[in-house]
Design a protein around this motif. Structure first.
Motif, PDB file in Angstrom:
ATOM      1  N   PRO A   1     -13.485 -14.701  18.398  1.00 26.80           N
ATOM      2  CA  PRO A   1     -14.596 -15.990  17.746  1.00 26.80           C
ATOM      3  C   PRO A   1     -15.575 -16.884  17.248  1.00 26.80           C
ATOM      4  O   PRO A   1     -16.247 -16.886  16.278  1.00 26.80           O
ATOM      5  N   SER A   2     -16.668 -15.274  18.172  1.00 21.30           N
ATOM      6  CA  SER A   2     -18.282 -15.200  17.680  1.00 21.30           C
ATOM      7  C   SER A   2     -17.846 -15.287  16.227  1.00 21.30           C
ATOM      8  O   SER A   2     -19.614 -15.205  15.865  1.00 21.30           O
ATOM      9  N   ALA A   3     -17.942 -13.510  15.912  1.00 19.00           N
ATOM     10  CA  ALA A   3     -18.057 -13.182  14.485  1.00 19.00           C
ATOM     11  C   ALA A   3     -18.003 -14.018  13.727  1.00 19.00           C
ATOM     12  O   ALA A   3     -18.771 -13.789  12.646  1.00 19.00           O
ATOM     13  N   ALA A   4     -16.671 -14.726  13.810  1.00 24.27           N
ATOM     14  CA  ALA A   4     -16.002 -15.699  13.028  1.00 24.27           C
ATOM     15  C   ALA A   4     -16.146 -16.614  12.384  1.00 24.27           C
ATOM     16  O   ALA A   4     -15.867 -17.026  11.001  1.00 24.27           O
ATOM     17  N   ALA A   5     -17.288 -16.914  13.791  1.00 27.94           N
ATOM     18  CA  ALA A   5     -17.948 -18.429  13.681  1.00 27.94           C
ATOM     19  C   ALA A   5     -18.577 -18.670  11.585  1.00 27.94           C
ATOM     20  O   ALA A   5     -18.415 -19.448  11.339  1.00 27.94           O
ATOM     21  N   PRO A   6     -19.709 -17.573  11.636  1.00 30.26           N
ATOM     22  CA  PRO A   6     -20.929 -17.704  11.036  1.00 30.26           C
ATOM     23  C   PRO A   6     -19.512 -17.583   9.041  1.00 30.26           C
ATOM     24  O   PRO A   6     -20.189 -18.017   8.445  1.00 30.26           O
ATOM     25  N   CYS A   7     -18.171 -16.709   9.378  1.00 34.55           N
ATOM     26  CA  CYS A   7     -17.599 -16.436   8.393  1.00 34.55           C
ATOM     27  C   CYS A   7     -17.108 -18.270   8.114  1.00 34.55           C
ATOM     28  O   CYS A   7     -16.698 -18.663   6.788  1.00 34.55           O
ATOM     29  N   ARG A   8     -16.585 -19.132   8.759  1.00 35.40           N
ATOM     30  CA  ARG A   8     -15.772 -20.209   8.700  1.00 35.40           C
ATOM     31  C   ARG A   8     -17.132 -20.750   8.153  1.00 35.40           C
ATOM     32  O   ARG A   8     -16.492 -21.803   7.262  1.00 35.40           O
ATOM     33  N   GLU A   9     -18.490 -20.787   9.021  1.00 37.25           N
ATOM     34  CA  GLU A   9     -19.274 -21.668   8.115  1.00 37.25           C
ATOM     35  C   GLU A   9     -19.713 -21.910   6.218  1.00 37.25           C
ATOM     36  O   GLU A   9     -20.218 -22.628   6.146  1.00 37.25           O
TER      37      GLU A   9
ATOM     38  N   THR B   1      -9.049 -20.047  19.053  1.00 36.10           N
ATOM     39  CA  THR B   1      -7.508 -19.960  19.704  1.00 36.10           C
ATOM     40  C   THR B   1      -7.003 -19.139  19.537  1.00 36.10           C
ATOM     41  O   THR B   1      -6.502 -18.267  20.514  1.00 36.10           O
ATOM     42  N   GLY B   2      -7.209 -18.629  17.815  1.00 35.85           N
ATOM     43  CA  GLY B   2      -6.169 -18.027  17.713  1.00 35.85           C
ATOM     44  C   GLY B   2      -6.607 -16.415  18.196  1.00 35.85           C
ATOM     45  O   GLY B   2      -5.736 -15.694  18.551  1.00 35.85           O
ATOM     46  N   TYR B   3      -7.541 -16.116  17.572  1.00 38.81           N
ATOM     47  CA  TYR B   3      -8.120 -14.619  17.801  1.00 38.81           C
ATOM     48  C   TYR B   3      -8.354 -14.547  19.700  1.00 38.81           C
ATOM     49  O   TYR B   3      -7.943 -13.175  19.446  1.00 38.81           O
ATOM     50  N   THR B   4      -8.833 -15.566  20.480  1.00 42.03           N
ATOM     51  CA  THR B   4      -8.506 -15.650  21.788  1.00 42.03           C
ATOM     52  C   THR B   4      -6.966 -14.929  21.824  1.00 42.03           C
ATOM     53  O   THR B   4      -7.211 -14.491  22.786  1.00 42.03           O
ATOM     54  N   ALA B   5      -5.768 -15.655  21.398  1.00 38.14           N
ATOM     55  CA  ALA B   5      -5.211 -15.766  21.927  1.00 38.14           C
ATOM     56  C   ALA B   5      -4.707 -13.719  21.690  1.00 38.14           C
ATOM     57  O   ALA B   5      -4.381 -13.064  22.729  1.00 38.14           O
ATOM     58  N   LYS B   6      -4.641 -13.632  20.919  1.00 37.93           N
ATOM     59  CA  LYS B   6      -5.083 -12.159  20.379  1.00 37.93           C
ATOM     60  C   LYS B   6      -5.281 -10.946  21.352  1.00 37.93           C
ATOM     61  O   LYS B   6      -5.009  -9.788  21.417  1.00 37.93           O
ATOM     62  N   LEU B   7      -6.532 -11.200  21.789  1.00 34.97           N
ATOM     63  CA  LEU B   7      -7.442 -10.702  22.808  1.00 34.97           C
ATOM     64  C   LEU B   7      -7.010 -10.274  24.152  1.00 34.97           C
ATOM     65  O   LEU B   7      -6.942  -9.806  24.511  1.00 34.97           O
TER      66      LEU B   7
ATOM     67  N   ALA C   1     -16.944 -11.065  27.224  1.00 35.99           N
ATOM     68  CA  ALA C   1     -17.883 -11.232  26.681  1.00 35.99           C
ATOM     69  C   ALA C   1     -17.105 -12.652  27.273  1.00 35.99           C
ATOM     70  O   ALA C   1     -18.102 -13.971  27.379  1.00 35.99           O
ATOM     71  N   LEU C   2     -16.439 -12.603  26.631  1.00 31.80           N
ATOM     72  CA  LEU C   2     -15.227 -14.392  26.720  1.00 31.80           C
ATOM     73  C   LEU C   2     -15.772 -15.105  28.407  1.00 31.80           C
ATOM     74  O   LEU C   2     -15.869 -16.211  27.972  1.00 31.80           O
ATOM     75  N   ALA C   3     -14.784 -14.333  28.689  1.00 35.91           N
ATOM     76  CA  ALA C   3     -14.487 -14.285  30.055  1.00 35.91           C
ATOM     77  C   ALA C   3     -15.625 -14.537  30.933  1.00 35.91           C
ATOM     78  O   ALA C   3     -15.870 -15.761  31.258  1.00 35.91           O
ATOM     79  N   ALA C   4     -17.175 -14.349  30.714  1.00 36.74           N
ATOM     80  CA  ALA C   4     -18.553 -14.109  30.966  1.00 36.74           C
ATOM     81  C   ALA C   4     -19.232 -15.697  30.836  1.00 36.74           C
ATOM     82  O   ALA C   4     -19.476 -16.536  31.530  1.00 36.74           O
ATOM     83  N   GLN C   5     -18.703 -16.070  29.416  1.00 34.91           N
ATOM     84  CA  GLN C   5     -19.077 -16.905  28.811  1.00 34.91           C
ATOM     85  C   GLN C   5     -18.512 -18.393  29.286  1.00 34.91           C
ATOM     86  O   GLN C   5     -19.311 -18.938  29.395  1.00 34.91           O
ATOM     87  N   PHE C   6     -17.549 -18.166  29.672  1.00 40.01           N
ATOM     88  CA  PHE C   6     -16.728 -19.500  30.180  1.00 40.01           C
ATOM     89  C   PHE C   6     -16.721 -19.516  31.797  1.00 40.01           C
ATOM     90  O   PHE C   6     -15.646 -20.514  32.525  1.00 40.01           O
ATOM     91  N   GLY C   7     -17.420 -18.437  32.336  1.00 37.86           N
ATOM     92  CA  GLY C   7     -17.197 -18.391  33.911  1.00 37.86           C
ATOM     93  C   GLY C   7     -16.293 -18.000  34.555  1.00 37.86           C
ATOM     94  O   GLY C   7     -15.729 -18.637  35.493  1.00 37.86           O
TER      95      GLY C   7
END
Length: 299
Positions: free
Chosen positions: A97-105, A164-170, A244-250
């Protein structure tokens, strides 16, 4: 039918290219490896010679690349500018999700829609059109492009908004790699304790401990196949993205950390080799035992 620009025609993208052509879409494909040109042409797709040429006038851009770095390198402003007005970019890579955000923008800045649809399945599933797609993004945009996606996948699941799609695959990958490691540890212990591996695997497959890994993938390992379809470096990166996602969301991630560290150790040992089960190979090496089907003595 759509005009599709397909970037990335390796183990997964190659078979998908042929399926898109057979479904009636006009496909223009490109890959940084020029030796893949002949396979693309033989499938009935075009090979324009560059990513920009392949994107020119296309209304669907598909990226099927190994990871975030390859996606960022493949898609620049010139590719997005070459697409037809109102085009959509569907990223089917193993991204985050974090790497793809600039692509989407960046896509939005060029008036290009964006969907994430990372792939679940093997090269064999890709050839048979039996892939599973984990889709994140606008439901209406997905509905408008289901015809393209149905040419390569028989299960398309909309998970929700962006990420959500990237996260589900991860998460699917985390559990699969974790199950592979846990199963290997159990089998190594059982073997050392004197339990026949054939009997033990049958018991596990028919018990509450059974998993898709045990039922579907364990036979390959027991035959000496470490599933050389994905690089160990990319596996490490995906597992690092999960923690990293788990750390981000606690959320707790002690088990995910253990799985990540095991694959980091395997990467240090084997290098960036292809092998989804190379972490299991490392466990075997530590135990001094190969997990293999028992050899029947001659009669």
């Amino acid at each position: 039918m759509s005009t599709v620009c397909l970037l990335g025609v390796g183990r997964m993208g190659g078979p998908m290219c042929g399926n898109l052509v057979r479904a009636g879409h006009e496909v223009r494909a490109f890959d940084v490896l020029p030796e893949r040109r002949e396979a693309v042409l033989s499938s009935g797709a075009q090979w324009p010679g560059s990513a920009v040429a392949a994107a020119r006038g296309a209304d669907v851009l598909l990226t099927v690349l190994p990871g975030p770095a390859e996606v960022a390198e493949a898609i620049d402003d010139s590719v997005l500018e070459a697409l037809a007005p109102g085009a959509v970019w569907i990223d089917m890579s193993s991204n985050t999700p974090s790497a793809a955000a600039p692509c989407r923008e960046r896509a939005a800045a060029h008036g290009v829609g964006f969907l994430e649809a990372p792939i679940g399945g093997s090269p064999g599933d890709a050839a048979a059109g039996r892939l599973r797609l984990f889709v994140g993004g606008e439901a209406a945009l997905l509905d408008r492009h289901r015809t393209v996606l149905s040419a390569v996948a028989d299960r398309v699941t909309h998970l929700g908004g962006f990420g959500t799609g990237y996260t589900a695959k991860l998460l699917v990958n985390l559990l699969w790699f974790g199950q592979a490691a846990a199963t290997a540890e159990a089998l190594l212990l059982g073997d050392r304790a004197g339990i026949d591996l054939g009997v033990l695997t049958e018991v596990l497959a028919e018990s509450p401990a059974s998993t898709a890994f045990i039922r579907r993938d364990l036979p390959a390992l027991l035959a000496g196949d470490y599933l050389a379809s994905f690089g160990l470096d990319h596996i490490r990166d995906q597992l690092a993205a999960v923690t990293a996602l788990a750390a981000q969301f606690g959320t707790p991630h002690a088990i995910a950390d253990t799985v990540r560290r095991l694959h980091e150790e395997a990467l240090e040992h084997y290098g960036p080799a292809d092998g989804e089960l190379l972490a299991v190979a490392l466990l075997e090496a530590k135990a001094g035992t190969l997990l293999r089907h028992p050899v029947q003595p001659p009669v």
